[in-house]
Design a protein around this motif. Structure first.
Motif, PDB file in Angstrom:
ATOM      1  N   CYS A   1      -1.224  -8.730  12.165  1.00 18.25           N
ATOM      2  CA  CYS A   1      -1.476  -8.023  10.902  1.00 18.25           C
ATOM      3  C   CYS A   1      -1.897  -6.578  11.151  1.00 18.25           C
ATOM      4  CB  CYS A   1      -2.547  -8.754  10.095  1.00 18.25           C
ATOM      5  SG  CYS A   1      -1.894 -10.125   9.104  1.00 18.25           S
ATOM      6  N   TYR A   2      -2.655  -6.356  12.212  1.00 10.61           N
ATOM      7  CA  TYR A   2      -3.012  -4.981  12.587  1.00 10.61           C
ATOM      8  C   TYR A   2      -1.751  -4.162  12.841  1.00 10.61           C
ATOM      9  CZ  TYR A   2      -4.337  -1.148  15.689  1.00 10.61           C
ATOM     10  OH  TYR A   2      -4.457   0.092  16.279  1.00 10.61           O
TER      11      TYR A   2
ATOM     12  N   GLU B   1       0.143  -3.306   9.672  1.00 10.84           N
ATOM     13  CA  GLU B   1      -0.430  -2.166   8.955  1.00 10.84           C
ATOM     14  C   GLU B   1      -0.032  -0.841   9.590  1.00 10.84           C
ATOM     15  OE1 GLU B   1      -4.701  -0.508   7.246  1.00 10.84           O
ATOM     16  OE2 GLU B   1      -4.599  -2.441   8.254  1.00 10.84           O
TER      17      GLU B   1
ATOM     18  N   LEU C   1      -3.011   4.077   2.719  1.00 14.48           N
ATOM     19  CA  LEU C   1      -3.065   3.418   4.021  1.00 14.48           C
ATOM     20  C   LEU C   1      -3.665   4.304   5.105  1.00 14.48           C
ATOM     21  CD1 LEU C   1       0.194   1.368   4.491  1.00 14.48           C
ATOM     22  CD2 LEU C   1      -2.091   0.644   5.101  1.00 14.48           C
TER      23      LEU C   1
ATOM     24  N   ARG D   1       0.840  -1.192   0.000  1.00 14.86           N
ATOM     25  CA  ARG D   1       0.000   0.000   0.000  1.00 14.86           C
ATOM     26  C   ARG D   1       0.872   1.237   0.000  1.00 14.86           C
ATOM     27  NH1 ARG D   1      -4.476   0.037   4.455  1.00 14.86           N
ATOM     28  NH2 ARG D   1      -5.403   1.519   3.035  1.00 14.86           N
TER      29      ARG D   1
ATOM     30  N   GLY E   1      -5.544  -6.680   9.123  1.00 17.18           N
ATOM     31  CA  GLY E   1      -4.831  -5.481   8.699  1.00 17.18           C
ATOM     32  C   GLY E   1      -4.354  -5.682   7.284  1.00 17.18           C
ATOM     33  N   GLN E   2      -3.599  -4.719   6.767  1.00 21.57           N
ATOM     34  CA  GLN E   2      -3.102  -4.836   5.404  1.00 21.57           C
ATOM     35  C   GLN E   2      -1.659  -4.362   5.348  1.00 21.57           C
ATOM     36  OE1 GLN E   2      -5.893  -3.693   2.469  1.00 21.57           O
ATOM     37  NE2 GLN E   2      -4.391  -3.389   0.859  1.00 21.57           N
ATOM     38  N   GLY E   3      -0.831  -5.123   4.655  1.00 25.23           N
ATOM     39  CA  GLY E   3       0.573  -4.760   4.537  1.00 25.23           C
ATOM     40  C   GLY E   3       1.447  -5.992   4.448  1.00 25.23           C
TER      41      GLY E   3
ATOM     42  N   GLU F   1       2.260   1.893   7.691  1.00 22.92           N
ATOM     43  CA  GLU F   1       1.658   3.215   7.570  1.00 22.92           C
ATOM     44  C   GLU F   1       2.650   4.307   8.000  1.00 22.92           C
ATOM     45  OE1 GLU F   1      -2.762   4.616   8.789  1.00 22.92           O
ATOM     46  OE2 GLU F   1      -1.503   3.948  10.445  1.00 22.92           O
TER      47      GLU F   1
END
Length: 534
Positions: free
Chosen positions: A432-433, A436, A83, A79, A145-147, A440
């Motif tokens: 995962c949180y 992210e 983000l 991302r 989360g994402q990343g 970020e």
């Protein structure tokens, strides 16, 4: 709660043994063959040994990617600037700590790491393959989360500017083992699903304020796991209670109330209340605490039996179940409450003051705090025991379903699961949180480096109410009637001692100390200065 660690696959070892036996038989025949067959079979033998060794090493983790292997690969962030858009207010920064609110970019240094990295400092909960101490994770929103990040138990990378997240498991956290010096880019995260029985240091705001990210039983934490003991909403309703006629029949040989606890003399001081209650009503107590009955032999191992159908069938015969938590904390609810709902008993509850937010409906529980004394509670239970119509009202949710909308929405919307292979565990989801959050921040720093007008992200600082359990107290009466040798004194002393340790760790961190094992020397200095809590 159990971490999602996979058992080592031993199938390759078995295959290698079978191959070795086969090759041994063949080797006895080689003498009778011509030279070219000897060469052929030697080639087969060499190949089998090579492949067997390869797979054996893989089974124990030696053949997997090492830290250097992963570092040599080129990682990329999944991302960019998106983000930071549309974040929930719950996840926003809270720069209310004047010490932590000074926002500075990480000084540019060369990095051996190719991706933002999470270091598991208390690594017993490391939720990845055994034998691998470094793993690359690629997270999606459905996973918490994402990343893309590295996660590792290799503490030697902590000084690297891309070693951003430092993960602690609350029950194993010790202030005198914390990673010092705390570098400016370190973001501390704690996952703690347990009560003060395991670690009272999180009861204090001074400790929680040293964390940037939290996942606890409290709904106020950054990544709350309050419903960790509820497998699903169906789990509460799917099993029908024993018919009331049968429960009344069982009352000929059973007490109206069951109590099963293996941890005695806990911070909630529950056994004191139970002993007094027993003076006014029969209670069948099967655990180690206040014991007056024995469990069947096949159910006596709590690890093996507490989730067994036979155990559920055993306790389902009772009308009521004492569900007393070992710690009194907001939102701290456990299987002690959830299990009676599942089997169709009425829980008599003492624990979280906010428990009504997490029950199936507004008439499915009996709260100890609503009664002036154990005697008054006992009289109420006796009346209910004789009134089937009123008793069954507490079990109506079994057929009507869950009417508590907060409970429904919380369980339905969580991305993690409980013993559900289709979803990550809350450990992986919080990981995962955190991934992210640190991606970020790294992306924001890179954007700021390209264009200084782009602001850096403010630091996140946890609040005291992200765990925040009160000082332990007696469950009945006051401390004036408690003998000096009773455990409640220990829990109160431990409560204040843990706060002192949190204060010492904070001061050492602020002063740039490099060795947390000297925490007790710092405590001595603070005692001399009169700087301790009590």
């Amino acid at each position: 709660m159990e971490p999602s660690l996979r058992k080592r696959d031993r199938s390759t070892t078995k295959t290698q043994q079978e191959q070795a036996q086969s090759l041994s038989k063949k080797s006895s025949q080689i003498k009778g063959f011509r030279l070219k067959y000897v060469i052929f079979f030697l080639g087969v033998l060499f190949g089998a040994i090579f492949l067997g060794t390869y797979f054996l090493l893989g089974a124990v983790g030696i053949g997997h990617d090492t830290l250097s292997d992963i570092l040599s690969s080129q990682g990329s962030f999944v991302r960019g600037d998106e983000l930071s858009r549309g974040r929930d207010e719950l996840n926003r920064g809270k720069p209310d700590d004047p010490i932590s609110a000074d926002v500075k970019p990480v000084q540019k240094q060369s990095s051996a790491l190719s991706l933002p990295t999470i270091v598991w400092w208390t690594d017993k909960l490391f939720p990845h393959f055994q034998g691998k101490n470094t793993v690359k994770i690629e997270c999606e929103p459905s996973q918490g989360g994402q990343g893309t990040c590295l996660v590792t138990t290799d503490k030697s990378v902590l000084s690297d500017p891309l070693a951003r997240g430092v993960m602690f498991y609350g029950s194993d956290f010790r202030a005198y083992e914390a990673p010092l010096p705390r570098l400016p880019w370190h973001e501390w995260a704690v996952i703690h699903e347990e009560s003060p029985l395991n670690n009272q240091i999180f009861s204090h705001a001074v400790m929680m304020s040293q964390f940037n990210h939290t996942s606890t039983f409290r709904r106020e934490s950054h990544y709350p796991i309050t419903t960790q003991h509820i497998k699903s909403l169906d789990y509460l309703t799917e099993r029908q209670p024993v018919p009331i006629s049968m429960k009344n029949k069982h009352r000929e040989t059973l007490a109206p109330i069951a109590y099963i606890q293996t941890h005695c003399n806990v911070p909630s001081d529950r056994d004191r209340y139970v002993k007094e209650l027993m003076k006014y009503i029969d209670v069948d107590s099967y655990g180690k605490c206040v014991n007056n009955k024995k469990l069947p032999e096949n159910l006596q191992d709590p690890v093996e039996s507490m989730d067994a159908k036979e155990f559920y069938d055993f306790i389902a015969r009772y009308k009521f179940h004492l569900a007393f938590e070992n710690g009194i904390c907001e939102d701290y609810i456990t299987e002690k409450l959830i299990r009676p709902f599942h089997v169709g008993c009425v829980p008599i509850y003492r624990g979280s003051p906010s428990v009504r937010d997490w029950i199936p409906d507004n008439h499915s529980i009996i709260l100890v705090d609503n009664f002036q004394s154990p005697k008054e509670l006992a009289e109420f239970i006796k009346r209910l025991d004789k009134n089937d119509k009123e008793y069954l009202k507490y079990l109506e949710f079994k057929n009507k379903g869950i009417s508590n909308q907060l409970l429904r929405h919380t369980v339905e919307r969580r991305v993690w699961g409980v013993n559900d292979w289709r979803k990550p565990s809350f450990i992986n989801a919080f990981e995962c949180y955190l991934c992210e959050r640190i991606v970020e921040r790294v992306e924001a720093e890179r954007a700021h480096e390209r264009d200084p007008s782009i602001p850096l992200l403010p630091p996140r600082v946890a609040d005291g109410n992200h765990a925040g359990c009160p000082e332990p107290s007696v469950s009945l009466g006051d401390m004036s009637g408690v003998g000096r040798g009773e455990d409640i004194h220990f829990w109160k002393e431990d409560y204040w001692s843990s706060k002192d340790q949190a204060l010492a760790l904070k001061r050492m961190s602020e002063q740039g100390a490099t060795d947390s094992s000297k925490l007790f020397e710092e405590l001595q200095r603070m005692f001399t200065e009169g700087a301790l809590s009590k």
